[in-house]
Design a protein around this motif. Structure first.
Motif, PDB file in Angstrom:
ATOM      1  N   VAL A  15       0.931  -1.207  -0.078  1.00  0.00           N
ATOM      2  CA  VAL A  15       0.278   0.037  -0.179  1.00  0.00           C
ATOM      3  C   VAL A  15       0.889   1.426  -0.063  1.00  0.00           C
ATOM      4  O   VAL A  15       1.492   1.369   0.319  1.00  0.00           O
ATOM      5  N   ALA A  16       0.753   2.134  -0.587  1.00  0.00           N
ATOM      6  CA  ALA A  16       0.717   2.875  -0.077  1.00  0.00           C
ATOM      7  C   ALA A  16       0.217   4.318   0.903  1.00  0.00           C
ATOM      8  O   ALA A  16      -1.333   4.965   0.842  1.00  0.00           O
ATOM      9  N   VAL A  17       0.854   5.276   1.660  1.00  0.00           N
ATOM     10  CA  VAL A  17       0.584   5.854   2.632  1.00  0.00           C
ATOM     11  C   VAL A  17       0.061   7.835   1.963  1.00  0.00           C
ATOM     12  O   VAL A  17       1.587   8.113   0.700  1.00  0.00           O
ATOM     13  N   TYR A  18      -0.690   8.365   2.142  1.00  0.00           N
ATOM     14  CA  TYR A  18      -1.131   9.539   1.574  1.00  0.00           C
ATOM     15  C   TYR A  18      -1.610  10.765   2.354  1.00  0.00           C
ATOM     16  O   TYR A  18      -2.636  10.056   2.936  1.00  0.00           O
ATOM     17  N   SER A  19      -1.308  11.932   2.373  1.00  0.00           N
ATOM     18  CA  SER A  19      -1.482  12.791   3.176  1.00  0.00           C
ATOM     19  C   SER A  19      -0.934  14.485   2.570  1.00  0.00           C
ATOM     20  O   SER A  19      -0.523  14.119   1.750  1.00  0.00           O
ATOM     21  N   SER A  20      -2.011  15.370   2.853  1.00  0.00           N
ATOM     22  CA  SER A  20      -2.071  16.219   2.401  1.00  0.00           C
ATOM     23  C   SER A  20      -2.492  17.580   3.731  1.00  0.00           C
ATOM     24  O   SER A  20      -3.521  17.247   4.130  1.00  0.00           O
ATOM     25  N   SER A  21      -1.573  18.578   4.363  1.00  0.00           N
ATOM     26  CA  SER A  21      -1.691  19.914   4.759  1.00  0.00           C
ATOM     27  C   SER A  21      -1.032  19.895   4.400  1.00  0.00           C
ATOM     28  O   SER A  21       0.774  19.988   5.157  1.00  0.00           O
TER      29      SER A  21
END
Length: 154
Positions: A15-21
């Motif tokens: 899996v890939a982990v994604y975040s945006s902030s």
């Protein structure tokens, strides 16, 4: 071969982990949450991507493009986010994105940080069942072996 995440959710599914902030601390916390979620399911994290501006359309984010490239070339089978707000403005948009990813052979999951639900007395009942199955009694700490042929023991 990767395990289907919908068939129980456990298995070696990259899996890939994604975040945006705009806040680095939020990105770190989100990544840690998503990694714990993946670890609990035995999903190896192939990489973590992030973007600093959640207001930029998803398709224009450099980190998100890295995720879609990884999904397209088979490096990952799923995408984990700590909160749907990292990839969508509302639940309907999140569901549409999830459907698009499923159509491409992957999945999108939100890492839930909440503790597992427990009913009152559940832990005590489980302990009693395990003790009963093992033949041990908490009251006297002794093992009670009864012959299987003794009708009074049933």
């Amino acid at each position: 071969m990767p395990t289907n995440p919908h068939g129980g959710g456990m298995g070696h599914v990259p899996v890939a982990v994604y975040s945006s902030s705009p806040h680095p601390a939020t990105i770190q916390e989100s990544e840690a949450c998503a990694r714990r979620y993946a670890d609990a399911r035995l999903w190896p994290v192939a990489g973590a991507w992030s973007d600093p501006d959640p207001d930029v359309p998803l398709i224009d984010r450099i980190g998100w493009r890295g995720i879609t490239d990884a999904l397209g070339n088979g490096m990952v089978r799923g995408i984990i986010v700590a909160d749907q707000g990292h990839v969508a403005s509302d639940s309907a948009e999140f569901e549409r994105l999830g459907a698009l990813i499923r159509d491409r052979g992957g999945f999108l999951a939100v890492a839930t940080a909440s503790a597992p639900r427990r009913t009152p007395g559940q832990q005590a009942r489980r302990r009693n069942v395990l003790e009963g199955a093992s033949g041990w009694s908490e009251q006297d700490g002794a093992r009670h072996d009864r012959p299987a042929t003794d009708p009074d023991s049933l």
